[in-house]
Design a protein around this motif. Sequence first.
Motif, PDB file in Angstrom:
ATOM      1  N   VAL A   1      37.012  29.854  -2.726  1.00 24.28           N
ATOM      2  CA  VAL A   1      36.169  30.829  -2.045  1.00 24.28           C
ATOM      3  C   VAL A   1      37.059  31.943  -1.503  1.00 24.28           C
ATOM      4  CG1 VAL A   1      36.208  29.650   0.201  1.00 24.28           C
ATOM      5  CG2 VAL A   1      34.269  31.093  -0.381  1.00 24.28           C
ATOM      6  N   VAL A   2      36.519  33.154  -1.480  1.00 32.24           N
ATOM      7  CA  VAL A   2      37.209  34.280  -0.868  1.00 32.24           C
ATOM      8  C   VAL A   2      36.281  34.810   0.223  1.00 32.24           C
ATOM      9  CG1 VAL A   2      36.399  35.897  -2.655  1.00 32.24           C
ATOM     10  CG2 VAL A   2      38.325  36.523  -1.236  1.00 32.24           C
ATOM     11  N   VAL A   3      36.848  34.993   1.414  1.00 34.58           N
ATOM     12  CA  VAL A   3      36.084  35.500   2.555  1.00 34.58           C
ATOM     13  C   VAL A   3      36.593  36.894   2.867  1.00 34.58           C
ATOM     14  CG1 VAL A   3      35.472  35.149   4.993  1.00 34.58           C
ATOM     15  CG2 VAL A   3      35.750  33.172   3.466  1.00 34.58           C
TER      16      VAL A   3
ATOM     17  N   GLU B   1      31.408  41.941  10.086  1.00 32.16           N
ATOM     18  CA  GLU B   1      30.573  41.602   8.933  1.00 32.16           C
ATOM     19  C   GLU B   1      31.411  40.756   7.977  1.00 32.16           C
ATOM     20  OE1 GLU B   1      28.071  43.808   5.372  1.00 32.16           O
ATOM     21  OE2 GLU B   1      29.790  44.832   6.252  1.00 32.16           O
ATOM     22  N   PHE B   2      31.058  39.484   7.834  1.00 33.62           N
ATOM     23  CA  PHE B   2      31.821  38.575   6.982  1.00 33.62           C
ATOM     24  C   PHE B   2      31.008  38.214   5.754  1.00 33.62           C
ATOM     25  CE2 PHE B   2      33.519  38.179  11.195  1.00 33.62           C
ATOM     26  CZ  PHE B   2      34.875  38.219  10.977  1.00 33.62           C
ATOM     27  N   LYS B   3      31.660  38.232   4.612  1.00 29.89           N
ATOM     28  CA  LYS B   3      31.042  37.901   3.329  1.00 29.89           C
ATOM     29  C   LYS B   3      31.901  36.840   2.658  1.00 29.89           C
ATOM     30  CE  LYS B   3      28.121  41.502   3.231  1.00 29.89           C
ATOM     31  NZ  LYS B   3      26.845  41.659   2.578  1.00 29.89           N
ATOM     32  N   ALA B   4      31.280  36.071   1.783  1.00 31.36           N
ATOM     33  CA  ALA B   4      32.030  35.078   1.011  1.00 31.36           C
ATOM     34  C   ALA B   4      31.535  35.097  -0.427  1.00 31.36           C
ATOM     35  CB  ALA B   4      31.862  33.693   1.609  1.00 31.36           C
ATOM     36  N   PHE B   5      32.492  34.903  -1.338  1.00 29.97           N
ATOM     37  CA  PHE B   5      32.197  34.899  -2.759  1.00 29.97           C
ATOM     38  C   PHE B   5      32.965  33.772  -3.420  1.00 29.97           C
ATOM     39  CE2 PHE B   5      32.175  39.212  -1.120  1.00 29.97           C
ATOM     40  CZ  PHE B   5      30.886  39.613  -1.427  1.00 29.97           C
TER      41      PHE B   5
ATOM     42  N   ILE C   1      28.134  31.209   4.027  1.00 27.14           N
ATOM     43  CA  ILE C   1      28.998  30.879   5.164  1.00 27.14           C
ATOM     44  C   ILE C   1      28.204  31.080   6.441  1.00 27.14           C
ATOM     45  CG2 ILE C   1      31.242  31.335   4.106  1.00 27.14           C
ATOM     46  CD1 ILE C   1      31.185  34.115   5.472  1.00 27.14           C
ATOM     47  N   LYS C   2      28.686  30.475   7.509  1.00 27.01           N
ATOM     48  CA  LYS C   2      28.132  30.670   8.845  1.00 27.01           C
ATOM     49  C   LYS C   2      29.277  31.092   9.749  1.00 27.01           C
ATOM     50  CE  LYS C   2      26.690  26.461   9.427  1.00 27.01           C
ATOM     51  NZ  LYS C   2      26.143  25.256  10.041  1.00 27.01           N
TER      52      LYS C   2
END
Length: 153
Positions: free
Chosen positions: A81-83, A90-94, A143-144
């Motif tokens: 995973v990349v965060v 603002e956090f994103k995950a892919f 993600i949380k």
Amino acid sequence: MGEDLHQSRRAVFASVGAGGLALAITACGSGTDTTTAGTAGESSAPQSSAPESGAPQAGGALAKTADIPVGGGTVFKDQKVVVTQPTEGEFKAFSAVCTHKGCVVGSVEGDAIVCPCHNSKFGIADGAVSAGPAEKPLPAQEIKVEGDQIMLA
């Protein structure tokens, strides 16, 4: 006897080759890459609190919010995973698995998630392809963020 010896040698070479391949695959796919955004001439210290001994369970802490740079991100290779943090707070995950040939992405450089295998690049805000050869975006991951903890959902 000559035929048995010949087959025995083949078995030894085959098992050594398989063991070497397993070792090479393990060496290439382990660890956490903590490459972050920065400009030329700046050095980035590793910024990760990801556990080294396997993927956290859903709800387990992956990183602290302070570990993810604004305008950059961190690759967690063990968890695939990349965060990213495209804008402050603002956090994103892919998924860290490249959609081109399945390599694990290697770094986040500026506003791009970069795959080292064929140099595909993906946007940190949406995982969209910004440079090929990949044609499909990185899939979003759940993600949380609770307090200063980022957890896999």
